[in-house]
Design a protein around this motif. Structure first.
Motif, PDB file in Angstrom:
ATOM      1  N   ASP A 145       8.960  74.765   5.309  1.00 54.07           N
ATOM      2  CA  ASP A 145       8.104  75.522   6.227  1.00 54.07           C
ATOM      3  C   ASP A 145       8.784  75.663   7.580  1.00 54.07           C
ATOM      4  N   VAL A 163       7.780  77.392  11.583  1.00 56.67           N
ATOM      5  CA  VAL A 163       6.782  78.067  12.416  1.00 56.67           C
ATOM      6  C   VAL A 163       7.498  79.155  13.204  1.00 56.67           C
ATOM      7  N   GLU A 220       7.063  83.161  15.466  1.00 56.10           N
ATOM      8  CA  GLU A 220       6.161  84.078  16.184  1.00 56.10           C
ATOM      9  C   GLU A 220       6.418  85.480  15.661  1.00 56.10           C
ATOM     10  N   THR A 221       5.416  86.109  15.079  1.00 60.98           N
ATOM     11  CA  THR A 221       5.539  87.546  14.806  1.00 60.98           C
ATOM     12  C   THR A 221       5.054  88.278  16.067  1.00 60.98           C
ATOM     13  N   THR A 225       1.175  87.124  15.996  1.00 61.90           N
ATOM     14  CA  THR A 225       0.620  85.762  16.027  1.00 61.90           C
ATOM     15  C   THR A 225       1.690  84.715  15.721  1.00 61.90           C
ATOM     16  N   THR A 226       1.269  83.449  15.824  1.00 60.53           N
ATOM     17  CA  THR A 226       2.109  82.336  15.366  1.00 60.53           C
ATOM     18  C   THR A 226       1.749  82.050  13.917  1.00 60.53           C
ATOM     19  N   THR A 227       2.779  81.820  13.064  1.00 61.96           N
ATOM     20  CA  THR A 227       2.506  81.641  11.645  1.00 61.96           C
ATOM     21  C   THR A 227       3.516  80.694  11.029  1.00 61.96           C
ATOM     22  N   THR A 228       3.089  80.023   9.955  1.00 64.62           N
ATOM     23  CA  THR A 228       4.003  79.147   9.215  1.00 64.62           C
ATOM     24  C   THR A 228       4.509  79.899   7.993  1.00 64.62           C
ATOM     25  N   GLN A 229       5.830  80.021   7.875  1.00 59.24           N
ATOM     26  CA  GLN A 229       6.424  80.770   6.760  1.00 59.24           C
ATOM     27  C   GLN A 229       7.507  79.920   6.105  1.00 59.24           C
TER      28      GLN A 229
END
Ligand code: PRP
Ligand code: URA
Length: 209
Positions: free
Chosen positions: A52, A54, A56-57, A60-64
């Motif tokens: 995983d 973290v 920033e798109t 938003t902030t997202t875990t990918q």
């Protein structure tokens, strides 16, 4: 026992049919081997570990997911394995490349090792050993012996054409190594060539005959 998998994607089968044909010249042979290797890399790398991250798109902030940074090495068996390296590097550009030089004595069909040049940390890498041809299996077995002597534990073998004899010999010698091929062919002939095969892969890649 390591698994044996034929990667039978239609694009791979089509391209393999092209290079099997005896009138295909060096330039086309080389280009199509490169393309097949790239397509095979997609499947061979399927179980690479992810982690995983973290990010920033713009929204938003997202875990990918990203590759977990497990280090890879591509190890071609010279000469013909060289033809598969660039195709794999197109998908996995950060991989290191080691070289193992080996030729088959044409009388005995026994492989003879003449060069080993590997990344220093080879023991901790996931290794893809590449060679278009798995015939008697002698070259692949000796190359993998050589890697294991230097501490390697995580090895896959990737070829274009595999003979049943070579698959059996490699699985018996190195049951921990998974084998991937674009085709399982019928047999070896009395000279140790794969039937129907594609001839001498080194000579066809480099135009030496
Ligand atoms: C070919 C091929 C493999 C080996 C397979 O190499 O590229 O390395 O034969 O045969 P095996 O499974 O019976 O060992 P070759 O010895 O012709 O050397 P080259 O690549 O330098 O032409
Ligand atoms: N090596 C080749 O290049 N071709 C074969 O068919 C067998 C071994």
């Amino acid at each position: 026992m390591g698994k044996f998998q034929v990667i039978d994607h239609p694009l791979i089968q089509h391209k393999l049919t092209i290079i099997r044909q005896k009138d295909v010249g060096t330039k086309d042979f080389r280009e199509v081997v490169d393309e097949i290797a790239m397509l095979m890399a997609y499947e061979v790398s399927r179980d690479l570990p992810l982690e995983d991250v973290v990010i920033e798109t713009p929204i938003t902030t997202t875990t990918q997911k990203q590759l977990s940074g497990k280090k890879l090495a591509i190890v071609p068996i010279l000469r013909a394995g060289i033809g598969m390296v660039d195709g794999i590097l197109k998908l996995i550009p950060a991989a290191k490349v080691g070289h193992i030089g080996m030729y088959r004595d044409e009388e005995t069909l026994e492989p003879v090792e003449y060069l080993v040049k590997l990344p220093e940390d080879i023991a901790s890498r996931q290794i893809f050993v590449v060679d278009p041809m798995l015939a008697t299996g002698g070259s692949a077995i000796l190359a993998i012996d050589s890697l294991k002597k230097r501490g390697a534990t995580n090895i896959k073998f990737v070829c274009l054409v595999a003979a049943p004899e070579g698959i059996g010999a490699l699985q018996a010698a190195h049951p921990d190594v998974d084998i991937y091929a674009a085709s399982k062919d019928e047999k070896l002939n009395e000279h140790g060539y794969i039937v129907p095969g594609l001839g001498d892969a080194g000579d066809r890649l480099f135009g030496t005959k």
